[in-house]
Design a protein around this motif. Structure first.
Motif, mmCIF file in Angstrom:
data_model
loop_
_atom_site.group_PDB
_atom_site.id
_atom_site.type_symbol
_atom_site.label_atom_id
_atom_site.label_comp_id
_atom_site.label_asym_id
_atom_site.label_seq_id
_atom_site.Cartn_x
_atom_site.Cartn_y
_atom_site.Cartn_z
ATOM 1 N N VAL A 159 36.660 -13.767 -3.049
ATOM 2 C CA VAL A 159 37.254 -15.093 -2.865
ATOM 3 C C VAL A 159 36.871 -15.643 -1.500
ATOM 4 O O VAL A 159 37.082 -14.999 -0.470
ATOM 5 N N GLY A 160 36.280 -16.836 -1.497
ATOM 6 C CA GLY A 160 35.846 -17.444 -0.249
ATOM 7 C C GLY A 160 36.194 -18.911 -0.178
ATOM 8 O O GLY A 160 37.155 -19.374 -0.796
ATOM 9 N N ASP A 161 35.400 -19.642 0.564
ATOM 10 C CA ASP A 161 35.610 -21.079 0.741
ATOM 11 C C ASP A 161 34.268 -21.778 0.619
ATOM 12 O O ASP A 161 33.438 -21.709 1.520
ATOM 13 N N GLY A 162 34.059 -22.429 -0.505
ATOM 14 C CA GLY A 162 32.814 -23.143 -0.748
ATOM 15 C C GLY A 162 31.903 -22.393 -1.695
ATOM 16 O O GLY A 162 31.815 -21.168 -1.653
ATOM 17 N N THR A 163 31.221 -23.119 -2.539
ATOM 18 C CA THR A 163 30.248 -22.513 -3.439
ATOM 19 C C THR A 163 28.989 -22.141 -2.659
ATOM 20 O O THR A 163 28.767 -22.621 -1.538
ATOM 21 N N THR A 164 28.170 -21.308 -3.254
ATOM 22 C CA THR A 164 26.897 -20.949 -2.623
ATOM 23 C C THR A 164 26.056 -22.189 -2.361
ATOM 24 O O THR A 164 25.465 -22.348 -1.281
ATOM 25 N N GLU A 165 26.008 -23.092 -3.336
ATOM 26 C CA GLU A 165 25.212 -24.315 -3.194
ATOM 27 C C GLU A 165 25.716 -25.158 -2.030
ATOM 28 O O GLU A 165 24.925 -25.640 -1.201
ATOM 29 N N TYR A 166 27.027 -25.330 -1.936
ATOM 30 C CA TYR A 166 27.596 -26.158 -0.872
ATOM 31 C C TYR A 166 27.388 -25.509 0.492
ATOM 32 O O TYR A 166 26.950 -26.161 1.448
ATOM 33 N N ASN A 167 27.678 -24.230 0.596
ATOM 34 C CA ASN A 167 27.573 -23.558 1.884
ATOM 35 C C ASN A 167 26.128 -23.430 2.365
ATOM 36 O O ASN A 167 25.879 -23.347 3.570
ATOM 37 N N ALA A 168 25.179 -23.421 1.422
ATOM 38 C CA ALA A 168 23.772 -23.298 1.812
ATOM 39 C C ALA A 168 23.254 -24.544 2.515
ATOM 40 O O ALA A 168 22.295 -24.474 3.291
ATOM 41 N N LYS A 169 23.869 -25.683 2.264
ATOM 42 C CA LYS A 169 23.352 -26.936 2.832
ATOM 43 C C LYS A 169 24.335 -27.635 3.765
ATOM 44 O O LYS A 169 24.033 -28.720 4.275
ATOM 45 N N THR A 170 25.494 -27.005 3.989
ATOM 46 C CA THR A 170 26.525 -27.647 4.803
ATOM 47 C C THR A 170 26.970 -26.711 5.919
ATOM 48 O O THR A 170 27.372 -25.575 5.657
ATOM 49 N N TYR A 171 26.898 -27.181 7.144
ATOM 50 C CA TYR A 171 27.379 -26.394 8.276
ATOM 51 C C TYR A 171 28.902 -26.495 8.313
ATOM 52 O O TYR A 171 29.454 -27.592 8.318
ATOM 53 N N ARG A 172 29.576 -25.351 8.383
ATOM 54 C CA ARG A 172 31.032 -25.342 8.305
ATOM 55 C C ARG A 172 31.719 -25.530 9.658
ATOM 56 O O ARG A 172 32.874 -25.155 9.849
ATOM 57 N N GLU A 173 30.995 -26.109 10.601
ATOM 58 C CA GLU A 173 31.550 -26.562 11.883
ATOM 59 C C GLU A 173 31.979 -25.451 12.833
ATOM 60 O O GLU A 173 32.660 -25.695 13.828
ATOM 61 N N SER A 174 31.621 -24.214 12.525
ATOM 62 C CA SER A 174 31.864 -23.075 13.418
ATOM 63 C C SER A 174 30.872 -21.993 13.034
ATOM 64 O O SER A 174 30.793 -21.626 11.860
ATOM 65 N N PRO A 175 30.084 -21.466 13.965
ATOM 66 C CA PRO A 175 29.091 -20.463 13.585
ATOM 67 C C PRO A 175 29.711 -19.211 12.977
ATOM 68 O O PRO A 175 29.123 -18.599 12.088
ATOM 69 N N PHE A 176 30.892 -18.842 13.435
ATOM 70 C CA PHE A 176 31.533 -17.634 12.927
ATOM 71 C C PHE A 176 32.151 -17.874 11.552
ATOM 72 O O PHE A 176 31.984 -17.066 10.629
ATOM 73 N N TYR A 177 32.845 -18.997 11.402
ATOM 74 C CA TYR A 177 33.411 -19.343 10.097
ATOM 75 C C TYR A 177 32.301 -19.528 9.070
ATOM 76 O O TYR A 177 32.390 -19.045 7.933
ATOM 77 N N ASP A 178 31.257 -20.224 9.469
ATOM 78 C CA ASP A 178 30.130 -20.478 8.593
ATOM 79 C C ASP A 178 29.543 -19.162 8.069
ATOM 80 O O ASP A 178 29.335 -18.995 6.859
ATOM 81 N N LEU A 179 29.300 -18.234 8.969
ATOM 82 C CA LEU A 179 28.723 -16.953 8.576
ATOM 83 C C LEU A 179 29.650 -16.184 7.654
ATOM 84 O O LEU A 179 29.218 -15.602 6.650
ATOM 85 N N ALA A 180 30.945 -16.182 7.969
ATOM 86 C CA ALA A 180 31.900 -15.443 7.144
ATOM 87 C C ALA A 180 31.920 -15.968 5.714
ATOM 88 O O ALA A 180 31.941 -15.180 4.753
#
Length: 303
Positions: A159-180
């Protein structure tokens, strides 16, 4: 009157079920008849670093039982290998099987700093976030998946936040959150490669905009008046309860043909279109399609 419970006799572990999505998932697995082990760090005797006493794993277990299943609370810090190993040993001793593993451990809400590049972000907080959001999932999978594959047809969900497609093209506004969050999607896919050889299924799953306990508090509303927040945040109209993603998990677990999704990145709204379930208010919010379509003004079209 007999109520059909498609998961009666099944055993599930929801790792990270104190509140939010984990609590909603555990409750809906219980409503489908499953025995659900719920874990977390906050109990009625001990509070985690969140400092919240409102939600406990005992409270979640009671919700599971009230819904029609059997809830079992096991205090577990999923960074502590010995605790996770003991948890799985208990499930093995009690039932000799594990049919559903939901890896929902998180704990990073207070650790990331939006819009801070890595050189400005608090490094200790960022690294702690990665341990809580990634290491916990790998440790849990290491100990629990051998039990899951004892019987064919097992289901593992990251369980995460965001689909693979969305997360692949969208920066989640924090390098650590984004990576997680990208890592969660990849783990769902990676475990799928190994589990398929054992007739088991692995996916990643994201809720939409979740009306968790903490989110409701953030907007100063309750579940019974959540729409009051729309005056300030109109897009909150696309939000969903934790029970909605719970129903997604229950539907997937009960599907004899769930292997067709092996390795995929799924969303609660997407699965609602497949299986026909609704949120508790009878709607079918589809937050990720709403976002992909550019957040149209008419949110009702996405419910």
């Amino acid at each position: 009157m007999n109520v059909y419970k498609p998961l009666e006799g099944r055993v599930a572990l929801v790792a990270g079920a104190t509140r939010g999505a984990g609590r909603g998932i555990a409750t809906e697995l219980g409503a489908a008849g499953a025995t659900v082990y719920v874990t977390g760090r906050t109990t009625r005797e001990r509070v985690s670093e969140y400092g919240r006493t409102q939600e406990t794993i005992e409270g979640t277990a009671e919700l599971v039982t009230e819904a029609g299943g059997t809830g079992i609370a096991v205090p577990t810090d999923h960074l502590e290998r010995e605790q996770v190993e003991a948890l799985v040993a208990r499930i093995r001793a009690d039932h000799g099987r594990l049919d559903v593993l939901v890896n929902d451990v998180w704990g990073g809400e207070h650790l990331f700093e939006w819009t801070s590049p890595v050189w400005e972000h608090d490094l200790a907080n960022g690294l702690r976030l990665l341990r809580l959001g990634i290491d916990t999932h790998l440790i849990t999978a290491h100990y629990a998946l051998p039990l899951l594959i004892q019987e064919p047809g097992g289901l593992h969900i990251e369980v995460g936040d965001g689909t693979t497609e969305y997360n692949a093209k969208t920066y989640r506004e924090s390098p650590f959150y984004d990576l997680a969050k990208v890592a969660i999607n990849r783990m769902g896919w990676a475990h799928a490669q190994d589990l398929a050889k054992h007739q088991a299924t692995s996916v990643s799953l994201t809720p939409g905009w979740l009306r968790s306990e903490m989110m409701l508090e953030h907007f100063g509303v309750r579940e019974d008046n959540w729409r009051d927040a729309l005056a300030k945040i109109p897009d909150f109209a696309i939000s969903e309860t934790p029970r909605f993603v719970g129903r997604a998990v229950a539907a997937l677990a009960a599907d004899p043909d769930k292997a067709r999704f092996n390795g995929e990145s799924l969303s609660s709204g997407g699965l609602a279109q497949v299986y026909g379930f609704t949120d508790v208010d009878g709607s079918r919010p589809d937050a990720w399609r709403f976002i992909e379509d550019g957040r149209p003004a008419n949110v009702a079209d996405y419910r």
